[in-house]
Design an enzyme around this catalytic site. Sequence first.
Site, PDB file in Angstrom:
ATOM      1  N   ARG A  36     -27.731  38.740 101.935  1.00  0.00           N
ATOM      2  CA  ARG A  36     -27.413  40.234 101.240  1.00  0.00           C
ATOM      3  C   ARG A  36     -28.116  40.395 100.157  1.00  0.00           C
ATOM      4  O   ARG A  36     -28.360  39.617  99.116  1.00  0.00           O
ATOM      5  CB  ARG A  36     -25.761  40.338 100.918  1.00  0.00           C
ATOM      6  N   ALA A  40     -24.466  39.244  96.919  1.00  0.00           N
ATOM      7  CA  ALA A  40     -23.069  39.220  96.717  1.00  0.00           C
ATOM      8  C   ALA A  40     -22.346  38.492  97.794  1.00  0.00           C
ATOM      9  O   ALA A  40     -22.767  38.564  99.214  1.00  0.00           O
ATOM     10  CB  ALA A  40     -22.418  40.700  97.171  1.00  0.00           C
ATOM     11  N   GLY A  42     -19.641  36.285 100.059  1.00  0.00           N
ATOM     12  CA  GLY A  42     -18.264  36.647 100.734  1.00  0.00           C
ATOM     13  C   GLY A  42     -18.342  37.015 102.034  1.00  0.00           C
ATOM     14  O   GLY A  42     -17.678  37.279 102.714  1.00  0.00           O
ATOM     15  N   THR A  44     -19.345  39.477 105.414  1.00  0.00           N
ATOM     16  CA  THR A  44     -18.545  40.499 105.800  1.00  0.00           C
ATOM     17  C   THR A  44     -17.086  40.846 105.371  1.00  0.00           C
ATOM     18  O   THR A  44     -16.872  42.192 104.937  1.00  0.00           O
ATOM     19  CB  THR A  44     -18.507  40.895 107.484  1.00  0.00           C
ATOM     20  N   LYS A  54      -8.435  46.511 103.320  1.00  0.00           N
ATOM     21  CA  LYS A  54      -7.172  46.434 102.700  1.00  0.00           C
ATOM     22  C   LYS A  54      -6.781  47.048 101.449  1.00  0.00           C
ATOM     23  O   LYS A  54      -5.769  47.597 101.133  1.00  0.00           O
ATOM     24  CB  LYS A  54      -6.952  44.977 102.618  1.00  0.00           C
ATOM     25  N   TYR A 187      -7.836  46.591 116.701  1.00  0.00           N
ATOM     26  CA  TYR A 187      -7.268  46.691 115.250  1.00  0.00           C
ATOM     27  C   TYR A 187      -8.081  47.175 114.123  1.00  0.00           C
ATOM     28  O   TYR A 187      -7.587  48.057 113.292  1.00  0.00           O
ATOM     29  CB  TYR A 187      -6.913  45.065 114.842  1.00  0.00           C
ATOM     30  N   VAL A 241     -15.776  56.478 127.555  1.00  0.00           N
ATOM     31  CA  VAL A 241     -16.798  57.274 126.712  1.00  0.00           C
ATOM     32  C   VAL A 241     -18.333  57.131 127.406  1.00  0.00           C
ATOM     33  O   VAL A 241     -18.619  56.139 127.705  1.00  0.00           O
ATOM     34  CB  VAL A 241     -16.876  56.882 125.340  1.00  0.00           C
ATOM     35  N   LEU A 324     -11.907  35.705 113.399  1.00  0.00           N
ATOM     36  CA  LEU A 324     -10.700  35.774 112.127  1.00  0.00           C
ATOM     37  C   LEU A 324     -11.335  35.174 110.894  1.00  0.00           C
ATOM     38  O   LEU A 324     -11.657  34.055 110.959  1.00  0.00           O
ATOM     39  CB  LEU A 324      -9.527  35.602 112.292  1.00  0.00           C
ATOM     40  N   HIS A 449      19.337  36.367 101.023  1.00  0.00           N
ATOM     41  CA  HIS A 449      19.797  37.510 101.431  1.00  0.00           C
ATOM     42  C   HIS A 449      19.935  38.362 100.053  1.00  0.00           C
ATOM     43  O   HIS A 449      20.269  38.210  99.054  1.00  0.00           O
ATOM     44  CB  HIS A 449      21.370  37.377 101.749  1.00  0.00           C
TER      45      HIS A 449
END
Length: 471
Positions: A36, A40, A42, A44, A54, A187, A241, A324, A449
């Site tokens: 990058r 930076a 980390g 994607t 998020k 997702y 499509v 993931l 509870h």
Amino acid sequence: MADSYDLVVIGGGPGGYMAAIRAAQLGLKTACVEKRSNKALGGTCLNVGCIPSKALLDSSEAYEHTLHKLARHGVKVGSVALDLDTMLKRKDKVVGDLTGGVTFLFKKYGVTPVYGSGKLLKGNKVEVTAADGAKSTLEAKNVLLATGSESIELPFLKFDGKYVVGSTEALNFNPVPKHLIIVGGGYIGLELGSVWKRLGAKVTVIEFLPRILAISDGEIANEVHKLLVKQGFEFHLETKVTGAKVEGDSVTVTAQGKDGKEIKVTGDRVLVSVGRRPYTAGLGLDEAGVKYDPKSGRVEIDAHYRTNVPGVYAIGDLVTGPMLAHKASEEGVVFAETLAGMKPHVNYDAIPSVIYTWPEVASVGLTEEQLKEKGVEYRVGKFKFAATGRAQAMDERDGFVKVLADAKTDRVLGVHILGPRASDLIAECVTIMEYKGSAEDIARCTHAHPTLSEAVGEAARMAWAGKPLNS
């Protein structure tokens, strides 16, 4: 003379930086190559994936909650206005804080960051080309390939960076699209669609398959579909499509429905979200002789992440398995510990997945469809959140927990949750499955509870004993 290391990692994403940090903790001289241009770390996930999406999901959820839910709690507010500039700046700050945190950890544990594009050379050497074109060479006893993945671009729906975009550009729409067309019902598309729908966009999803969330449990996916329609999403399923045309500030997507008739949908932005593929461009796999599947792009490895080239390894989105971040991270840690002589493992049967729509979806283990395909006899336990005191107190009644257990042994084979904070609730189920526990084990754990976790306990009791206590 080339710099020499015990380990050179190519890629500073969740798999790469975790492997580098763990290797350095274990005493290995380690360097991590990151391409990058803004330096930076980390990957994607932190820069243009998990974290910024998020941040926007939480911000848009707060906006939606204020507009439509606070009044039911007896909280009256004045006029509510969207400040998109501030929301986007907050997202960028979250990203900056976390990527800066990785840089800090590299310094803390002695990992050497090397900025530029890494290319694997023969003899376990890595050529690094910096942003200014300068080249340097790193020598290593071991090289780990951890370059992650990239969005798939359709040949008839090319990204233009403004009107037809991938997930990266969809994090920075400004202003809010009037009509966002999403190609793909997975997702990523549904999460980003949720963001912009809450902020005022009309959202239309076009999916080639008969259902959204193709790899999720079918019952869960069908319920998510219903809830998203209730929220205002429009879906065209079993629709292919065929192209898109930009005219002025509008984009018209053409598609073919299951009845063969042409469908045209016009909006101002199109998000193409049809999956991701391993990122191998410029990595030098062919030159170095590393075997990979030319169709999928996946690098071939053994059970210890070794490629066919001695001293060269691969993890994360480059190799088989779900794409993931936490899967890549676990592989990175296990790889480093194995390299240092330890004997760790990744239990691929107990890797959770989460979809951050609202309600959230979280799963671990096998789906009902997979169990039927394998011919496994199983029992099902389901419990609705609406039957729990905490969900009613929160005014979040949608969704349910489904526990799948082996009919003979009661061992938990899969858990699927649709509901509030499902992303946090799934951890208990992952733990039980990691230790090969049963539905009875979950049911007999005391769940505080009133909490949402009671729904997990009751679903497990249903799977084990046939009856819940509170329904």
